[in-house]
Each structure stands twice: as structure tokens, then as C-alpha cells.
Motif scaffolding. Structure first.
Motif, short mmCIF file in Angstrom:
data_model
loop_
_atom_site.label_atom_id
_atom_site.label_comp_id
_atom_site.label_asym_id
_atom_site.label_seq_id
_atom_site.Cartn_x
_atom_site.Cartn_y
_atom_site.Cartn_z
N ASP A 110 6.80 10.75 8.00
CA ASP A 110 7.34 11.59 7.07
C ASP A 110 6.52 11.20 5.35
O ASP A 110 7.28 11.06 4.69
N LEU A 111 6.40 9.99 6.46
CA LEU A 111 5.38 8.88 4.89
C LEU A 111 4.03 9.17 5.17
O LEU A 111 3.33 8.47 5.72
N VAL A 112 3.53 8.78 3.65
CA VAL A 112 2.16 9.16 2.91
C VAL A 112 1.39 7.18 2.50
O VAL A 112 3.02 7.10 1.66
N PHE A 113 0.65 6.78 3.25
CA PHE A 113 0.01 5.42 2.61
C PHE A 113 -0.99 5.56 1.91
O PHE A 113 -2.23 6.23 2.48
N HIS A 114 -1.09 5.08 0.38
CA HIS A 114 -2.37 5.24 -0.66
C HIS A 114 -2.76 3.73 0.00
O HIS A 114 -1.85 2.62 -0.43
N HIS A 115 -4.65 4.05 0.11
CA HIS A 115 -4.56 2.46 -0.51
C HIS A 115 -5.90 2.04 -1.38
O HIS A 115 -6.25 3.47 -1.88
N ARG A 116 -6.27 1.38 -1.66
CA ARG A 116 -7.06 0.48 -3.06
C ARG A 116 -7.50 -0.53 -2.91
O ARG A 116 -6.81 -1.57 -2.47
N GLU A 117 -8.09 -0.85 -3.25
CA GLU A 117 -9.19 -1.79 -3.65
C GLU A 117 -9.49 -2.10 -5.01
O GLU A 117 -10.55 -2.07 -4.84
N ALA A 118 -9.11 -3.79 -5.33
CA ALA A 118 -9.70 -3.98 -6.39
C ALA A 118 -9.78 -5.59 -5.94
O ALA A 118 -8.61 -6.15 -6.55
N ASP A 119 -10.94 -6.09 -6.23
CA ASP A 119 -11.73 -7.88 -6.74
C ASP A 119 -11.09 -8.10 -4.95
O ASP A 119 -10.34 -9.57 -5.44
N GLY A 120 -11.47 -7.27 -4.24
CA GLY A 120 -11.27 -7.97 -3.11
C GLY A 120 -9.65 -7.98 -2.53
O GLY A 120 -9.86 -8.40 -1.24
N GLU A 121 -8.63 -7.18 -3.53
CA GLU A 121 -7.18 -7.59 -3.17
C GLU A 121 -7.20 -5.89 -2.31
O GLU A 121 -7.71 -4.75 -2.92
N HIS A 122 -5.56 -6.18 -1.88
CA HIS A 122 -5.55 -4.88 -1.22
C HIS A 122 -5.12 -4.23 -1.32
O HIS A 122 -3.36 -5.13 -1.13
N TYR A 123 -4.11 -2.39 -1.73
CA TYR A 123 -2.88 -2.17 -2.24
C TYR A 123 -2.65 -1.57 -1.08
O TYR A 123 -3.75 -0.37 -2.07
N VAL A 124 -1.48 -1.60 -0.97
CA VAL A 124 -1.12 -0.15 -0.34
C VAL A 124 0.34 0.45 -0.69
O VAL A 124 1.29 -0.34 -0.78
N TYR A 125 0.82 1.95 -1.01
CA TYR A 125 1.73 2.69 -1.44
C TYR A 125 2.02 3.19 -0.31
O TYR A 125 1.40 4.45 -0.75
N VAL A 126 3.24 3.07 -0.71
CA VAL A 126 4.05 4.21 0.08
C VAL A 126 4.95 5.32 -0.39
O VAL A 126 5.81 4.59 -0.70
N GLU A 127 4.69 6.57 -0.32
CA GLU A 127 5.17 7.51 -0.67
C GLU A 127 6.39 8.43 0.27
O GLU A 127 5.72 9.10 0.60
N ASP A 128 7.31 8.59 -0.67
CA ASP A 128 8.31 9.67 0.33
C ASP A 128 7.50 10.89 -0.47
O ASP A 128 8.18 10.96 -1.62
N VAL A 129 7.00 12.14 0.20
CA VAL A 129 6.58 13.49 -0.27
C VAL A 129 8.21 14.27 -0.78
O VAL A 129 7.98 14.53 -1.42
N ALA A 130 8.33 14.29 0.51
CA ALA A 130 9.81 15.24 0.32
C ALA A 130 10.54 14.84 -0.41
O ALA A 130 11.46 16.10 -1.10
N ARG A 131 10.93 13.57 -0.81
CA ARG A 131 11.87 12.79 -2.68
C ARG A 131 10.77 12.81 -3.58
O ARG A 131 11.51 13.06 -4.49
N GLY A 132 9.99 12.67 -3.41
CA GLY A 132 8.85 12.79 -4.51
C GLY A 132 9.25 11.44 -4.99
O GLY A 132 9.36 11.48 -6.62
N CYS A 133 9.37 10.39 -4.77
CA CYS A 133 8.77 9.01 -4.86
C CYS A 133 8.45 8.29 -4.53
O CYS A 133 7.70 8.06 -3.41
#
Length: 270
Positions: A110-133
Motif C-alpha cells: 500500500d505504499l510507493v517508494f520513490h528514489h533519486r540520487e544527487a551528488d552521491g546522496e540518496h533520497y527515498v520518498y514514501v507515498e501513500d497513493v490511496a490517501r494522496g499524501c
């Protein structure tokens, strides 16, 4: 010259004492009325008391924090949610850096995990699509306290999750993902109470050691340390990622003996 003048010229001169002359001088302090002695009134006393109280408060506010305090106060929930709302909007804004994130394999239902890398640092954003947040995010920062060779293998994670999503194992799943990629995770100089508990929970399935970060190196302090040593700001926890062990870190020159850290302490105190 008249008779009176001649008579006066014949009289002996009278000398007035200096003390008497001063008392008769128009410049004498006794020639003018003097104000009464100053006595502080209620208003002056009140101002003095308020000034003293204000100085005491300022000293307490400006007093440097106790360096042994390692557990920080968590930021207000409203501040976290406002930041997450902004990030969620950027995640769905074409042209924004967050819009270019890639999706990770599902780590939790029930969660979507988005990932990006910038200058060697990693970011993981966790989205609850059902609730839109956005439930929260974790960033794996590079450490300025280590040299370039060590920097390739270690990261320091920091997380923010909305209150409704805390305690659901989301941050733990994200940390497991990073450890599975072979990163060794080093704790920050300070931790929230929740983060401190998370690290000890992760230690049940990942090797955990204590290190001292000094002179751009990691110094091995062992699997446990005394509370006084753990309270020092350069003392950190390290979770070993997939394929790593203390022996391998030592063999590659990434983990140095604790004695070197002790010697550095003695040099600083000298």
C-alpha cells in the motif's frame, strides 16, 4: 585725604583665616542650597530588579548546551506535515527534480517508494497513493567526518515521517534497503528517541558496532561502549551493510584501532 582715611591707614591689617574666607565666598558650596541625598524610589528599584531578572534569563538562554546530551527533541508535527505536503506537490510537478524519481520495488504493501540520487546522496520518498499524501522520507547523507575512501561506503541516514505513519516499520524497511545495497550506515551526532530505538531494532539483524570519528577516520570501539563514551559527540553507531564485516573494514584500511583515537584524545588535551 580726610581724617577718617588717615585713621584707617594707621590701623594694623586684619587677616581673615582661609576657612572663613571660603565660607564667605559666593563660590562656596555653602552659598547655595544643596539637594537632599539621593534615595532610590520604588520605580528605580523595580527597574533594577527587572534588569537583574532579564540578565539571568539571557544567561540561561545563551548557556552552551550540555555536550553529553545526544537525544534531540523531535520537530513539531505541524512542521513535518507542512514539509511533506510541499514535497508531495513537487513529486507530481513535471520538470521538478523530484518528478524524475524512479520507483523502488515494493518494500511494504500500500505504499510507493520513490528514489533519486544527487551528488552521491540518496533520497527515498514514501507515498501513500490511496490517501494522496507523502508518508515521509529518508535521506542518506554523505559524511564530512570521513575521508574520500571511506565516503564511498558509508552514509548517514536521517528520516522524517508524519505522525500517522510512525511506528509502522517504514523507516526500518528503507534502512534495510540501503543496507542490502551494501552501504554501511553511520548514526548522526544526535538522534531523536525514535531513531535511537530504530537503530537498536536494526541491530537484531545487522551487525552493529561503535566507532569514533576523528581525523577523517573511523576508529573501532567494539560492539559496546560505556555510557560516558557513548555520550561523546564523536562516538557513533555503525550498521554494517551486506557483505561487510569488521574484519573486512580493517583489511581495507577503513576501520582503525581504538588506540589511535585514544592517542588523539591525549594530544588534544596536552
Amino acid at each position: 585725604m580726610n581724617t577718617l582715611a588717615l585713621h584707617l591707614r594707621g590701623l594694623p591689617a586684619r587677616h581673615t583665616p582661609l576657612s572663613h574666607r571660603a565660607s564667605l565666598s559666593p563660590r562656596s558650596v555653602l552659598a547655595f542650597p544643596q539637594p537632599p541625598p539621593f534615595v532610590a524610589g520604588p520605580a528605580v528599584a523595580l527597574r533594577t530588579a527587572l534588569g537583574t531578572a532579564l540578565a539571568t534569563v539571557l544567561r540561561r538562554m545563551l548557556r552552551p548546551p550540555r555536550m553529553e546530551l545526544r537525544i534531540d527533541v523531535s520537530p513539531p508535527d505541524t512542521a513535518i506535515e507542512a514539509e511533506l505536503d510541499t514535497l508531495h506537490g513537487r513529486l507530481h510537478t513535471p520538470g521538478d527534480a523530484l518528478h524524475a524519481c524512479t520507483r523502488l520495488p515494493t518494500l511494504l504493501p500500500d505504499l510507493v517508494f520513490h528514489h533519486r540520487e544527487a551528488d552521491g546522496e540518496h533520497y527515498v520518498y514514501v507515498e501513500d497513493v490511496a490517501r494522496g499524501c507523502l508518508a515521509g522520507y529518508t535521506v542518506f547523507n554523505r559524511l564530512i567526518e570521513v575521508d574520500r575512501r571511506t565516503d564511498r561506503h558509508v552514509r548517514s541516514p536521517h528520516s522524517k515521517y508524519a505522525p500517522a505513519y510512525q511506528g509502522r516499520g517504514i523507516a526500518s524497511a528503507v534502512y534495510d534497503w540501503a543496507l542490502g545495497r551494501g552501504f554501511c550506515l553511520v548514526s548522526g551526532a544526535r538522534q531523536s528517541a525514535g531513531a535511537h530505538a530504530l537503530w537498536h531494532a536494526l541491530a537484531r539483524r545487522h551487525p552493529l558496532r561503535w566507532v569514533a570519528l576523528r581525523t577523517k577516520r573511523m576508529h573501532d570501539l567494539g560492539a559496546s561502549v560505556a555510557p560516558t563514551r557513548a555520550a561523546e559527540l564523536d562516538t557513533r553507531m555503525i550498521l554494517l551493510g551486506h557483505g561487510w564485516s569488521a574484519a573486512r573494514l580493517r583489511s581495507l584500511g577503513l576501520l582503525h584501532p581504538a588506540a589511535e583515537a585514544a592517542n588523539e584524545t591525549m594530544r588534544r588535551r596536552a
